[in-house]
Design a protein around this motif. Sequence first.
Motif, PDB file in Angstrom:
ATOM      1  N   ARG A 250      -0.535  11.325  -3.350  1.00 54.79           N
ATOM      2  CA  ARG A 250       0.083  10.855  -2.114  1.00 54.79           C
ATOM      3  C   ARG A 250       1.558  10.512  -2.297  1.00 54.79           C
ATOM      4  O   ARG A 250       2.347  10.629  -1.345  1.00 54.79           O
ATOM      5  CB  ARG A 250      -0.646   9.606  -1.598  1.00 54.79           C
ATOM      6  CG  ARG A 250      -1.766   9.886  -0.614  1.00 54.79           C
ATOM      7  CD  ARG A 250      -2.821  10.782  -1.178  1.00 54.79           C
ATOM      8  NE  ARG A 250      -3.882  11.054  -0.197  1.00 54.79           N
ATOM      9  CZ  ARG A 250      -4.926  11.810  -0.454  1.00 54.79           C
ATOM     10  NH1 ARG A 250      -5.074  12.373  -1.642  1.00 54.79           N
ATOM     11  NH2 ARG A 250      -5.837  12.034   0.470  1.00 54.79           N
TER      12      ARG A 250
ATOM     13  N   LEU B  74       1.446   8.254   4.700  1.00 53.79           N
ATOM     14  CA  LEU B  74       0.808   6.945   4.772  1.00 53.79           C
ATOM     15  C   LEU B  74       1.802   5.824   5.056  1.00 53.79           C
ATOM     16  O   LEU B  74       1.445   4.653   5.004  1.00 53.79           O
ATOM     17  CB  LEU B  74       0.064   6.654   3.462  1.00 53.79           C
ATOM     18  CG  LEU B  74      -1.076   7.621   3.134  1.00 53.79           C
ATOM     19  CD1 LEU B  74      -1.721   7.257   1.804  1.00 53.79           C
ATOM     20  CD2 LEU B  74      -2.124   7.631   4.238  1.00 53.79           C
TER      21      LEU B  74
ATOM     22  N   CYS C 288       0.824  -1.181   0.000  1.00 52.76           N
ATOM     23  CA  CYS C 288       0.000   0.000   0.000  1.00 52.76           C
ATOM     24  C   CYS C 288       0.863   1.236   0.000  1.00 52.76           C
ATOM     25  O   CYS C 288       2.072   1.135   0.051  1.00 52.76           O
ATOM     26  CB  CYS C 288      -0.974  -0.040   1.163  1.00 52.76           C
ATOM     27  SG  CYS C 288      -2.163  -1.403   0.940  1.00 52.76           S
ATOM     28  N   LEU C 289       0.251   2.405  -0.037  1.00 49.30           N
ATOM     29  CA  LEU C 289       0.969   3.623  -0.377  1.00 49.30           C
ATOM     30  C   LEU C 289       2.011   4.006   0.654  1.00 49.30           C
ATOM     31  O   LEU C 289       1.985   5.097   1.176  1.00 49.30           O
ATOM     32  CB  LEU C 289      -0.012   4.785  -0.502  1.00 49.30           C
ATOM     33  CG  LEU C 289      -0.803   4.868  -1.773  1.00 49.30           C
ATOM     34  CD1 LEU C 289      -1.666   6.109  -1.730  1.00 49.30           C
ATOM     35  CD2 LEU C 289       0.120   4.939  -2.962  1.00 49.30           C
ATOM     36  N   ILE C 290       2.940   3.129   0.965  1.00 47.89           N
ATOM     37  CA  ILE C 290       3.864   3.454   2.031  1.00 47.89           C
ATOM     38  C   ILE C 290       5.301   3.228   1.666  1.00 47.89           C
ATOM     39  O   ILE C 290       6.142   4.034   1.999  1.00 47.89           O
ATOM     40  CB  ILE C 290       3.539   2.653   3.293  1.00 47.89           C
ATOM     41  CG1 ILE C 290       3.386   1.177   2.962  1.00 47.89           C
ATOM     42  CG2 ILE C 290       2.276   3.156   3.921  1.00 47.89           C
ATOM     43  CD1 ILE C 290       3.273   0.304   4.165  1.00 47.89           C
TER      44      ILE C 290
ATOM     45  N   TYR D  51      -7.709   1.966   6.500  1.00 47.73           N
ATOM     46  CA  TYR D  51      -6.249   1.826   6.391  1.00 47.73           C
ATOM     47  C   TYR D  51      -5.877   1.189   5.050  1.00 47.73           C
ATOM     48  O   TYR D  51      -4.939   1.639   4.377  1.00 47.73           O
ATOM     49  CB  TYR D  51      -5.745   0.958   7.547  1.00 47.73           C
ATOM     50  CG  TYR D  51      -4.247   0.951   7.748  1.00 47.73           C
ATOM     51  CD1 TYR D  51      -3.626   1.928   8.514  1.00 47.73           C
ATOM     52  CD2 TYR D  51      -3.454  -0.049   7.193  1.00 47.73           C
ATOM     53  CE1 TYR D  51      -2.258   1.924   8.723  1.00 47.73           C
ATOM     54  CE2 TYR D  51      -2.083  -0.067   7.390  1.00 47.73           C
ATOM     55  CZ  TYR D  51      -1.490   0.920   8.160  1.00 47.73           C
ATOM     56  OH  TYR D  51      -0.134   0.906   8.352  1.00 47.73           O
TER      57      TYR D  51
ATOM     58  N   ARG E 140      -4.423   3.152   1.120  1.00 45.13           N
ATOM     59  CA  ARG E 140      -3.108   2.712   0.666  1.00 45.13           C
ATOM     60  C   ARG E 140      -3.142   1.850  -0.592  1.00 45.13           C
ATOM     61  O   ARG E 140      -2.137   1.241  -0.953  1.00 45.13           O
ATOM     62  CB  ARG E 140      -2.412   1.971   1.816  1.00 45.13           C
ATOM     63  CG  ARG E 140      -2.004   2.914   2.936  1.00 45.13           C
ATOM     64  CD  ARG E 140      -1.750   2.196   4.249  1.00 45.13           C
ATOM     65  NE  ARG E 140      -1.235   3.127   5.246  1.00 45.13           N
ATOM     66  CZ  ARG E 140      -1.986   3.947   5.968  1.00 45.13           C
ATOM     67  NH1 ARG E 140      -3.303   3.962   5.790  1.00 45.13           N
ATOM     68  NH2 ARG E 140      -1.440   4.763   6.846  1.00 45.13           N
TER      69      ARG E 140
ATOM     70  N   THR F  82      -3.170   8.225  -6.290  1.00 43.87           N
ATOM     71  CA  THR F  82      -1.855   7.677  -5.949  1.00 43.87           C
ATOM     72  C   THR F  82      -0.781   8.735  -6.107  1.00 43.87           C
ATOM     73  O   THR F  82       0.075   8.913  -5.235  1.00 43.87           O
ATOM     74  CB  THR F  82      -1.530   6.464  -6.830  1.00 43.87           C
ATOM     75  OG1 THR F  82      -2.551   5.468  -6.659  1.00 43.87           O
ATOM     76  CG2 THR F  82      -0.187   5.859  -6.464  1.00 43.87           C
TER      77      THR F  82
END
Length: 621
Positions: free
Chosen positions: A384, A475, A13-15, A569, A573, A381
């Motif tokens: 972020r 994130l 996910c977006l991390i 959550y 993400r 996306t």
Amino acid sequence: MAINIVSKVGLICLIVASSTTTTINAFTTTSRVRDVGTHVKKNISPSSTALYLDGKGMAGGSQHLLGDVLRSLQPRYIARVADAVRGKSKGMETFNTDQWMMNENEGNAPPSWEELSKMLHGAQTPLERQFRSNLDQGAGSPSPLASKRLFGQPEPKIRLYRDSAAWCPYCQKVWIALEEKNIPYEIVRVDMTCYGAGKPVEFLQLQPSGNLPCALSLEDGKVYSESDDILDLIDTIIMKNEEEGGKKGQTLLRPKDMEERIKELCDDGRNSLERRLYSRWMWYLTGVRKPAEYKQIYEEHLDEVEEALASTASDGPFFLGKHFSIVDIRFIPFVERQEASLAYFKGFVLRDATRWPNLINWMEAMEQRESYYSTKSDWYTHSRALPPQLAAGCSDEASGEKMRTQIDSSPAGSSLVSSEPGEWFEPGWEQHPSYDAATARREAAERIIHNNQNIVSFASRGAGIPGLPASSAPLADPRSTTNASLKHPIDVFLRFVVMSMLSNKEKSGNTQSFFQNLMGGKEGGASTATSAREAMMTAAQGLVATIALEGELGGGDRAAEAVADCLDYIRARIGTPRDMSYPAAREFRNELLHCASTLRRSASTEASSVQEEFAVTSSVQ
């Protein structure tokens, strides 16, 4: 360690993803070609992550140190650290789910993952059913999930090291070129430093700067440390193949008779049109002193792009007319990011047919090419992914508020009153195979079913304990702790989400026959509910009524809120194209939004009932 939807580790996910450097200009790269022989290790293992105050052990040394220092001084990062410290001090709420699990097993549960897999198989096309086997064989259509692409050849010629999240524009242009020219290659994914994960030692031995992309020629062992060098390698392979009796007449990325035009457009350093447009975008995106002037200068450079495309429009939609070339490959990753970021932060409309018709024609021509649309990300996306890579941050304006609301409406939070999917659809996806809603929902369902347990575990971090040190990306939290007590309810409601995506999309209506047909006439449980969403509501009400906070009476409302937080959550993400295409992500985000909203409505009802009961009891006393 990165969580990855394409591997056994779980939903990425977006991390955490890979990047170039974490300096002011995150997209700066250094050209370098080196010969390291063919003994380089093939597999790369994860490394630990730390903030190195002395710059030692980090790719780029002082450059990464500067990026870390700048980010650590930003108020937003300081606030993230404070939030992480508070979360760590507060600890984790745990919940007793035993009674609710018993109730679910008595007939209220959604279909099992195995049953959902059978449902999906019954709804898929023959080509969709081949997706995983094609991935394993390096065959089929291009996919961000692939680890190799062979194009009918026995072995890859290139090993490409690219960012795990498929966000890096320099990696994207190499990726497009490899797909466009059918050069067999294998992929090694490396995480971005600015998203909280360190780079493996084995990679740094190949690429001391830590920059991405990087490529290893599997034929002669040479390392190509900059994207443009890799593009030239692709042309070299094409010419060599033709000399050795391979495919004839394949167009080079750099047509020999167009070098001067290529230089003017994209191959003259900062003087080229592509780099000038890039720098003016950066001014407009990050500048705060003279926004109107920055916008005007950026638009003037778009006018230049329009003129360049108009000059060859009679021959074809691309920068070299009918020839798809290195110019298109160098422009498209950044134009994609310009459109997304300026729409989100400024409300700027790049697809203005009255002012830039040839630019729009070019973008639409690119979006019809499989080599491009399979690598394309979405506006959410990008909104972020970009800010953490730019130490200067992105400057938002009031004019972008409406667009930000549209882009964020599904992913941003489930506190919205409406639980129905929004009507807005991001432009530029009309040619994608998953543009059709039913196809998109099957794609999303396949990704979830394939990795369901890892996704459930990852989601439970939403009610876990934040990790320290905090990552600079909003994130990103690779060091957080999962909440094991919520894994079962998360699993149940995630199955409801998939169940809903595989059912008829009508807002109301009987889905009993649909599920009975797929399950061979199975009766009982969720399959006899009047709709998947009504079954979801029943389960949410049951959760609130039966779960008790350990050591206390009641607490069902907090349990439902916690499960909703975990679904949020995940939703926040989901990354495109890394996890799934934008049409599929849109459907998944909307279903997660509905499910989390359902849980919160149930929790709110329970909380009101408790307050009323308390008030009655108090009056009697």
